[in-house]
Motif scaffolding. Structure first.
Motif, PDB file in Angstrom:
ATOM      1  N   PRO A   2      84.134  14.246 120.787  1.00  0.00           N
ATOM      2  CA  PRO A   2      83.888  15.568 120.239  1.00  0.00           C
ATOM      3  C   PRO A   2      84.606  16.633 121.042  1.00  0.00           C
ATOM      4  O   PRO A   2      84.735  16.542 122.258  1.00  0.00           O
ATOM      5  CB  PRO A   2      82.387  15.740 120.333  1.00  0.00           C
ATOM      6  CG  PRO A   2      81.872  14.619 121.124  1.00  0.00           C
ATOM      7  CD  PRO A   2      82.951  13.613 121.313  1.00  0.00           C
ATOM      8  N   GLU A   3      85.077  17.625 120.341  1.00  0.00           N
ATOM      9  CA  GLU A   3      85.811  18.712 120.982  1.00  0.00           C
ATOM     10  C   GLU A   3      85.286  20.022 120.430  1.00  0.00           C
ATOM     11  O   GLU A   3      85.059  20.154 119.237  1.00  0.00           O
ATOM     12  CB  GLU A   3      87.293  18.558 120.659  1.00  0.00           C
ATOM     13  CG  GLU A   3      88.186  19.507 121.390  1.00  0.00           C
ATOM     14  CD  GLU A   3      89.651  19.198 121.126  1.00  0.00           C
ATOM     15  OE1 GLU A   3      90.288  20.002 120.465  1.00  0.00           O
ATOM     16  OE2 GLU A   3      90.127  18.148 121.586  1.00  0.00           O
ATOM     17  N   SER A   4      85.079  21.002 121.299  1.00  0.00           N
ATOM     18  CA  SER A   4      84.630  22.301 120.823  1.00  0.00           C
ATOM     19  C   SER A   4      85.526  23.388 121.401  1.00  0.00           C
ATOM     20  O   SER A   4      86.063  23.248 122.494  1.00  0.00           O
ATOM     21  CB  SER A   4      83.168  22.547 121.198  1.00  0.00           C
ATOM     22  OG  SER A   4      83.021  22.619 122.606  1.00  0.00           O
ATOM     23  N   THR A   5      85.667  24.440 120.634  1.00  0.00           N
ATOM     24  CA  THR A   5      86.465  25.575 121.076  1.00  0.00           C
ATOM     25  C   THR A   5      85.566  26.519 121.852  1.00  0.00           C
ATOM     26  O   THR A   5      84.468  26.845 121.415  1.00  0.00           O
ATOM     27  CB  THR A   5      87.085  26.297 119.868  1.00  0.00           C
ATOM     28  OG1 THR A   5      87.902  25.376 119.163  1.00  0.00           O
ATOM     29  CG2 THR A   5      87.931  27.470 120.315  1.00  0.00           C
ATOM     30  N   ARG A   6      86.040  26.920 122.998  1.00  0.00           N
ATOM     31  CA  ARG A   6      85.299  27.849 123.865  1.00  0.00           C
ATOM     32  C   ARG A   6      86.125  29.115 124.049  1.00  0.00           C
ATOM     33  O   ARG A   6      87.340  29.106 123.867  1.00  0.00           O
ATOM     34  CB  ARG A   6      85.049  27.233 125.238  1.00  0.00           C
ATOM     35  CG  ARG A   6      84.332  25.911 125.242  1.00  0.00           C
ATOM     36  CD  ARG A   6      82.842  26.121 125.049  1.00  0.00           C
ATOM     37  NE  ARG A   6      82.140  24.875 124.881  1.00  0.00           N
ATOM     38  CZ  ARG A   6      81.481  24.228 125.826  1.00  0.00           C
ATOM     39  NH1 ARG A   6      81.466  24.681 127.052  1.00  0.00           N
ATOM     40  NH2 ARG A   6      80.852  23.111 125.545  1.00  0.00           N
ATOM     41  N   ILE A   7      85.461  30.178 124.474  1.00  0.00           N
ATOM     42  CA  ILE A   7      86.127  31.436 124.816  1.00  0.00           C
ATOM     43  C   ILE A   7      85.840  31.715 126.279  1.00  0.00           C
ATOM     44  O   ILE A   7      84.679  31.748 126.697  1.00  0.00           O
ATOM     45  CB  ILE A   7      85.635  32.593 123.937  1.00  0.00           C
ATOM     46  CG1 ILE A   7      85.955  32.300 122.470  1.00  0.00           C
ATOM     47  CG2 ILE A   7      86.262  33.910 124.378  1.00  0.00           C
ATOM     48  CD1 ILE A   7      85.395  33.307 121.497  1.00  0.00           C
ATOM     49  N   CYS A   8      86.894  31.905 127.050  1.00  0.00           N
ATOM     50  CA  CYS A   8      86.753  32.163 128.484  1.00  0.00           C
ATOM     51  C   CYS A   8      86.077  33.515 128.702  1.00  0.00           C
ATOM     52  O   CYS A   8      86.538  34.528 128.174  1.00  0.00           O
ATOM     53  CB  CYS A   8      88.136  32.146 129.143  1.00  0.00           C
ATOM     54  SG  CYS A   8      88.096  32.491 130.915  1.00  0.00           S
ATOM     55  N   PRO A   9      84.991  33.558 129.477  1.00  0.00           N
ATOM     56  CA  PRO A   9      84.309  34.829 129.727  1.00  0.00           C
ATOM     57  C   PRO A   9      85.104  35.771 130.627  1.00  0.00           C
ATOM     58  O   PRO A   9      84.799  36.952 130.703  1.00  0.00           O
ATOM     59  CB  PRO A   9      82.995  34.402 130.392  1.00  0.00           C
ATOM     60  CG  PRO A   9      83.303  33.091 131.009  1.00  0.00           C
ATOM     61  CD  PRO A   9      84.318  32.437 130.129  1.00  0.00           C
ATOM     62  N   GLN A  10      86.134  35.254 131.276  1.00  0.00           N
ATOM     63  CA  GLN A  10      86.920  36.082 132.186  1.00  0.00           C
ATOM     64  C   GLN A  10      88.117  36.737 131.509  1.00  0.00           C
ATOM     65  O   GLN A  10      88.391  37.903 131.739  1.00  0.00           O
ATOM     66  CB  GLN A  10      87.388  35.236 133.371  1.00  0.00           C
ATOM     67  CG  GLN A  10      87.953  36.047 134.502  1.00  0.00           C
ATOM     68  CD  GLN A  10      87.953  35.242 135.779  1.00  0.00           C
ATOM     69  OE1 GLN A  10      87.000  34.534 136.085  1.00  0.00           O
ATOM     70  NE2 GLN A  10      89.023  35.340 136.518  1.00  0.00           N
ATOM     71  N   PRO A  38      77.502  29.131 138.776  1.00  0.00           N
ATOM     72  CA  PRO A  38      76.381  30.022 139.057  1.00  0.00           C
ATOM     73  C   PRO A  38      75.290  29.910 137.992  1.00  0.00           C
ATOM     74  O   PRO A  38      75.568  29.599 136.835  1.00  0.00           O
ATOM     75  CB  PRO A  38      76.999  31.421 139.032  1.00  0.00           C
ATOM     76  CG  PRO A  38      78.417  31.267 138.682  1.00  0.00           C
ATOM     77  CD  PRO A  38      78.724  29.824 138.488  1.00  0.00           C
ATOM     78  N   GLU A  39      74.054  30.178 138.400  1.00  0.00           N
ATOM     79  CA  GLU A  39      72.931  30.112 137.465  1.00  0.00           C
ATOM     80  C   GLU A  39      73.099  31.076 136.301  1.00  0.00           C
ATOM     81  O   GLU A  39      72.716  30.788 135.187  1.00  0.00           O
ATOM     82  CB  GLU A  39      71.619  30.423 138.185  1.00  0.00           C
ATOM     83  CG  GLU A  39      71.060  29.243 138.927  1.00  0.00           C
ATOM     84  CD  GLU A  39      69.680  29.549 139.466  1.00  0.00           C
ATOM     85  OE1 GLU A  39      68.890  30.245 138.803  1.00  0.00           O
ATOM     86  OE2 GLU A  39      69.396  29.075 140.581  1.00  0.00           O
ATOM     87  N   ASN A  40      73.696  32.230 136.563  1.00  0.00           N
ATOM     88  CA  ASN A  40      73.859  33.244 135.526  1.00  0.00           C
ATOM     89  C   ASN A  40      75.197  33.105 134.797  1.00  0.00           C
ATOM     90  O   ASN A  40      75.670  34.043 134.173  1.00  0.00           O
ATOM     91  CB  ASN A  40      73.711  34.641 136.114  1.00  0.00           C
ATOM     92  CG  ASN A  40      74.772  34.936 137.164  1.00  0.00           C
ATOM     93  OD1 ASN A  40      75.513  34.061 137.588  1.00  0.00           O
ATOM     94  ND2 ASN A  40      74.839  36.180 137.590  1.00  0.00           N
ATOM     95  N   SER A  41      75.791  31.931 134.852  1.00  0.00           N
ATOM     96  CA  SER A  41      77.072  31.684 134.203  1.00  0.00           C
ATOM     97  C   SER A  41      76.954  31.887 132.698  1.00  0.00           C
ATOM     98  O   SER A  41      75.986  31.463 132.079  1.00  0.00           O
ATOM     99  CB  SER A  41      77.536  30.255 134.499  1.00  0.00           C
ATOM    100  OG  SER A  41      78.707  29.974 133.787  1.00  0.00           O
TER     101      SER A  41
END
Length: 67
Positions: A2-10, A38-41
């Motif tokens: 399985p592959e999913s598209t993500r968006i970099c938060p940076q 980090p926990e708040n990632s």
């Protein structure tokens, strides 16, 4: 796999992640494990941002080691 598209938060770049299933490994697993999540990632970093973050962490460790 399985592959999913993500968006970099940076940087807001889109990238693919294949690590959503326990039986598969994402591309990031091949990189040096020098960063903790980090926990708040708010999400995974893209390959470029994660590479820069790892390089910065390695440089910081070298500076600390030389003091």
């Amino acid at each position: 796999m399985p592959e999913s598209t993500r968006i970099c938060p940076q940087c807001a770049a889109t990238f693919c992640c294949t690590g959503d299933e326990p039986s598969s490994a994402c591309w990031c697993m091949a990189l040096p494990p020098v960063l903790t999540v980090p926990e708040n990632s708010v999400g995974c970093l893209c390959p470029a941002c994660l590479g820069l973050a790892i390089a910065a962490q390695i440089e910081q460790a070298k500076l600390i080691q030389n003091t």
